[in-house]
Design an enzyme around this catalytic site. Structure first.
Site, mmCIF file in Angstrom:
data_model
loop_
_atom_site.group_PDB
_atom_site.id
_atom_site.type_symbol
_atom_site.label_atom_id
_atom_site.label_comp_id
_atom_site.label_asym_id
_atom_site.label_seq_id
_atom_site.Cartn_x
_atom_site.Cartn_y
_atom_site.Cartn_z
ATOM 1 N N HIS A 107 8.614 -4.463 -5.916
ATOM 2 C CA HIS A 107 8.994 -3.400 -6.851
ATOM 3 C C HIS A 107 9.358 -2.130 -6.065
ATOM 4 C CE1 HIS A 107 7.801 -1.514 -11.015
ATOM 5 N NE2 HIS A 107 9.093 -1.627 -10.877
ATOM 6 N N HIS A 134 0.106 -11.126 -5.632
ATOM 7 C CA HIS A 134 0.010 -9.955 -6.501
ATOM 8 C C HIS A 134 0.491 -8.694 -5.770
ATOM 9 C CE1 HIS A 134 -2.072 -7.484 -9.673
ATOM 10 N NE2 HIS A 134 -2.005 -6.603 -8.697
ATOM 11 N N GLU A 135 -0.098 -8.452 -4.617
ATOM 12 C CA GLU A 135 0.263 -7.231 -3.890
ATOM 13 C C GLU A 135 1.711 -7.283 -3.426
ATOM 14 O OE1 GLU A 135 -1.548 -4.809 -4.284
ATOM 15 O OE2 GLU A 135 -3.343 -5.870 -4.955
ATOM 16 N N HIS A 151 3.944 -5.985 -6.126
ATOM 17 C CA HIS A 151 4.038 -4.516 -6.094
ATOM 18 C C HIS A 151 5.003 -4.093 -4.982
ATOM 19 C CE1 HIS A 151 0.976 -3.479 -8.977
ATOM 20 N NE2 HIS A 151 -0.010 -4.047 -8.306
HETATM 21 ZN ZN LIG Z 1 -1.955 -4.527 -8.889
#
Ligand SMILES: [Zn+2]
Length: 684
Positions: free
Chosen positions: A480, A473-474, A477
């Site tokens: 991105h 998940h991290e 980010h």
């Molecule tokens: Zn998040």
């Protein structure tokens, strides 16, 4: 403005933060200086020019903002991960100054007119899409900082913003202090029955760190979760649950010591007042201006509809759990501190698999190298460990990302383990933002922070599958932020992205943790190297949607609570925080916490972070991420064409265009909710 960066004691020659040299006594002078220089430069920019252009106004303004970020980001970061009293003091001393500066800029009439003149000018159409988005966002932000207010209102607005930034910091400090301000000392190993060896080792180390014999249980996440899931001793589970669920509140073992009650009331009151000054009905309405959702009713309807579909599933799951606890363990009433424990037992019975049994297959180094392999295949990049840079802690590692042409395009620091003085949870933050100047390209650099248990007694850090999901998940980010091709900092990477779309790339990455083709890459027994066996993988997969209805309604409870609390705020009645929470629970919760539960007092996301009236963003973006992933399900999860398309339409574009537009370009149509319902087992 890079000429002054070399004089800055907080930055090294390469422009990376000089962490080892960041001493609390340097921080305030450095911040004061950059603020003073920025103020002077803004005046100069406005004076020097008769007609404003991108090059003489916006480019230098972007530069100034980015420069301030470069100085403040490492301080903000270290305050979160190596918190000390001295650093905390200077951090808090700087907050009102930074807030005042931001408000002044946003209320600067001449600056606003200068931006407006560019928007109204003939040359506007000749700017590229990202540039026009910068102008559009900045004009919007002037409005949101009170450019239209009269002088007295402007002052009040500025004061509110300063107070809010201090209060949010206090909220976070209380949670951190309360988390680290409690432990349970255990002398008799019999009290720890059920706890896995890894937790016992962690607890022994925690005791040693406190110069105690025996074991110490703490409220740090790896310990808390393990006790709630595995400890046979119900009294012990109750004790640690109570301590955790009452952190920073008027209840529990440290009642009143770091009480966030007045802080929360003040935050809600000030957010509401600021929103009203700007002409909004309430803070929820204000918060939607920078989101995809168009109005408050749309958000409420979205959440309520999801609740309607999930509740029957959640109720059935709870009934099954209750029945199991009664039948197999003779427990007639399940309390909040029993749920995780019996759920784990039920999970084992149904799927013959435990989180603990999976951990040896997920040593941190293997998961990490597998994660890198996956994104390398998807996006044609290459990730390598780098060296020769300063960090803030010996556990921290540094990596570099190279694009398909072999060019360095991103860098990140990884801080994996839980420790004293480090905020809980996991997150990605920006260290350096991509920008292009005459001197060249600044490589975007990220902080990736997790709270895994650290290696103890010669054993590597072994992750639960849940922690593997967190890492992915991290990292989403992070990608991105780091793979952006946008050169203007205010719309590069995650900047300028509608907040309810920000969780798209992160939740999207989690999907690979459930894929048969990906598991051999991220798993390997820490002793034998054997990948996760097929039978265990099948069990893991079968258990994916175990209690997914209960998890869904819990997220909806948080989302609805956050949104309603901000939307229904009434100065005459105050926050009515737990009253609204109770109403929401009556509506959507299946597990009812005890009256002493003070969950909201530790809800940093909404009180101290950027998720106020925006927690719903997780679910909102999950519609997008699930639907995006469904294209990979159609084309193959390692299909490089689809990967390239995701890279170029979503990851590289940052906030340069509207999230909906980018999504449609990737998916070829608007988002549909079906994939989310299917992935979470709510619908077949
Ligand atoms: Zn998040």
């Amino acid at each position: 403005m890079s000429h002054s960066s070399t004089e800055n004691p907080l930055l090294d020659a390469k422009g990376l933060p000089a962490f080892a040299r960041i001493r609390p006594e340097h921080v305030e002078p450095a911040v004061d200086r950059v603020l003073a220089e920025n103020r002077q430069r803004v005046e100069q920019i406005l004076q020097d020019n008769a007609a404003y252009t991108w090059d003489n106004l916006i480019q230098p303004m972007e530069e100034l903002e980015e420069r301030l970020h470069r100085v403040w980001s490492p301080v903000n970061h270290m305050n979160a991960v190596v918190n000390t009293d001295a650093l905390r003091a200077v951090y808090n001393a700087c907050l009102p100054k930074l807030s005042a500066y931001e408000t002044e800029l946003g209320q600067n009439e001449r600056l606003f007119q200068a931006y407006q003149s560019i928007a109204d000018g003939e040359d506007f159409a000749r700017l590229d899409t990202a540039q026009r988005k910068v102008v559009h966002n900045t004009l919007r932000d002037f409005k949101l900082t009170g450019i239209d207010l009269d002088a007295q209102q402007k002052d009040r607005f500025k004061q509110i913003m300063q107070e809010l930034s201090s209060l949010m910091s206090t909220f976070e400090e209380h949670v951190l202090d309360a988390t680290h301000g409690w432990h349970k000392h255990i002398n008799d190993q019999g009290d720890l029955s059920g706890l896995p060896e890894s937790t016992l080792a962690m607890a022994r180390k925690a005791a040693q760190d406190r110069e105690l014999p025996g074991w110490a249980l703490t409220l740090e996440e790896p310990c808390y979760v393990a006790v709630m899931t595995h400890a046979d001793n119900r009294r012990l589970r109750f004790e640690i649950y109570q301590a955790y669920a009452t952190r920073a509140s008027d209840e529990g073992p440290n009642a009143g010591r770091w009480d966030n009650s007045p802080v929360m009331e003040a935050i809600l009151a000030l957010r509401h007042e600021a929103a009203r000054l700007l002409g909004f009905e309430n803070y929820a309405e204000r918060s939607l201006v920078t989101k995809m959702a168009t109005d408050c009713d749309q958000v409420t309807a979205f959440l309520t509809d999801l609740a309607r579909q999930s509740l029957p599933v959640a109720r059935e799951e709870l009934a099954e759990l209750e029945e199991f606890a009664r039948r197999e363990h003779g427990v007639s009433e399940l309390h909040a501190w029993d749920i995780a424990y019996y759920s784990e037992k039920l999970r084992q019975e149904k799927f013959h698999i435990s989180q603990e049994e999976l951990k040896p297959y997920f040593p941190e180094s293997r998961v990490l190298s597998g994660l890198f392999t996956i994104v390398e295949r998807l996006y044609g990049i290459k990730i390598q460990e780098g060296g020769g840079v300063d960090t803030w802690h010996p556990d921290v590692r540094f990596y570099e990302i190279f694009d398909r042409d072999g060019q360095l395009c991103g860098r990140f620091f990884l801080d994996p383990y839980a420790r004293q003085g480090k905020r809980g949870g996991a997150w990605m933050d920006e260290c350096l933002i991509r920008k292009r100047t005459p001197e060249g390209l600044q490589i975007p650099t990220a902080y990736l922070v997790c709270n895994f248990s650290s290696p103890v007694a010669g054993k590597p850090s072994l992750l639960t599958h849940q922690e593997v999901l967190t890492l992915f998940h991290e990292f989403g980010h992070g990608l991105h932020h780091m793979l952006t091709k946008i050169d203007y900092p205010s719309v590069a990477g995650i900047n300028g992205v509608e907040w309810d779309a920000v969780e798209l790339p992160s939740q999207f990455m989690e999907n690979w943790c459930w894929e048969r083709e990906a598991l051999p890459l991220i798993s390997g027994h820490y002793e034998t190297g054997e990948p996760l066996p097929e039978v265990k993988f099948q069990s893991l997969l079968a258990s994916r949607n175990f209690q997914s209805g209960m998890r869904m309604v819990r997220q909806l409870e948080f989302s609805l609570f956050d949104f309603r609390m901000h939307r229904e705020y009434d100065p005459k009645k105050g926050g009515r925080i737990y009253k609204i929470l109770q109403e929401v629970r009556d509506q959507v919760a299946v597990v009812k916490p005890p009256p002493f539960n003070r969950f909201a007092h530790g809800f940093s996301h909404i009180f101290a972070g950027g998720y106020g009236a925006g927690y719903y963003s997780y679910k909102w973006a999950e519609v997008l991420s699930s639907d995006a992933f469904s294209l990979f399900e159609e084309n193959g999860i390692f299909d490089t064409t689809t990967g390239h398309r995701f890279l170029t339409t979503i990851l590289e574009q940052g906030g340069s265009r509207e999230a909906m537009e980018l999504f449609m370009e990737f998916r070829g149509r608007g988002p549909r909710i079906d994939a989310l319902l299917r992935h979470s087992g709510i619908a077949a």
